[in-house]
Design a protein around this motif. Structure first.
Motif, short mmCIF file in Angstrom:
data_model
loop_
_atom_site.label_atom_id
_atom_site.label_comp_id
_atom_site.label_asym_id
_atom_site.label_seq_id
_atom_site.Cartn_x
_atom_site.Cartn_y
_atom_site.Cartn_z
N LEU A 132 0.82 -1.20 0.00
CA LEU A 132 0.00 0.00 0.00
C LEU A 132 0.86 1.26 0.00
O LEU A 132 1.96 1.27 0.56
CB LEU A 132 -0.90 0.03 1.24
N ALA A 136 -2.87 5.20 1.18
CA ALA A 136 -3.81 4.08 1.26
C ALA A 136 -3.74 3.40 2.62
O ALA A 136 -4.76 3.00 3.18
CB ALA A 136 -3.53 3.08 0.14
N GLN A 139 -5.49 5.61 5.11
CA GLN A 139 -6.93 5.52 4.86
C GLN A 139 -7.49 4.22 5.46
O GLN A 139 -8.58 4.22 6.03
CB GLN A 139 -7.24 5.59 3.37
N GLU A 140 -6.75 3.13 5.32
CA GLU A 140 -7.19 1.85 5.88
C GLU A 140 -7.26 1.93 7.41
O GLU A 140 -8.23 1.48 8.02
CB GLU A 140 -6.25 0.73 5.44
#
Length: 157
Positions: A132, A136, A139-140
């Motif tokens: 990632l 990302a 965001q996760e």
């Protein structure tokens, strides 16, 4: 003429032939999207003047209230049309009202809070960046933290 005007908003409910154009994602057991789905679905029902079928505040006038039964049937179809196959299989029962289905879903997701907190906490603690991007990955982590807040287990900053 006044009767036609007052009846028009309730008739709009029959114009929705594909609920997925209004509620853009399926409620899924594994996606942790119950709160977002619930809010979007309820807003949709409010805009079509049938939210009372969800909360039980709109009741049939009598046992032969065909108009109420039809509207309730449409709301039930909307609910079932926005459930994943697995969730549909887990929650479907013949008969009942849209309100009863709504409550069954609420119970299904709210009664599993403790298990969901443990699952999400483990996911948060074991989340790896892997392939990632930093964005990302963050965001996760934020998504997991938001899901934990939805089950009353907020993550501190």
């Amino acid at each position: 003429m006044a009767d036609q005007v007052s009846a028009a908003p309730l008739d709009r409910v029959y114009g929705v032939t594909n609920i997925k154009t209004h509620v853009l994602f399926l409620l899924d057991i594994d996606d942790g999207n119950y709160d977002a789905w619930r809010k979007l679905f309820r807003t949709h029902c409010q805009s079509f003047d049938v939210a009372g079928h969800l909360d039980g505040t709109v009741l049939p006038a009598n046992d032969a209230d065909e108009a109420w039964t039809k509207r309730d049937g449409v709301v039930k179809l909307w609910i079932y049309g926005t459930l994943s196959k697995d969730l549909f299989r887990s929650t479907f029962k013949t008969g009942g009202t849209a309100h009863e289905i709504w409550l069954r879903l609420e119970t299904f997701f709210r009664d599993n809070k403790e298990a969901r907190v443990v699952q999400l906490d483990h996911k948060l603690c074991s989340q790896e960046i892997g392939d990632l991007s930093i964005h990302a990955y963050c965001q996760e982590l934020k998504s997991i933290a938001d899901l934990m807040a939805n089950v009353d287990a907020p993550v501190s900053e």
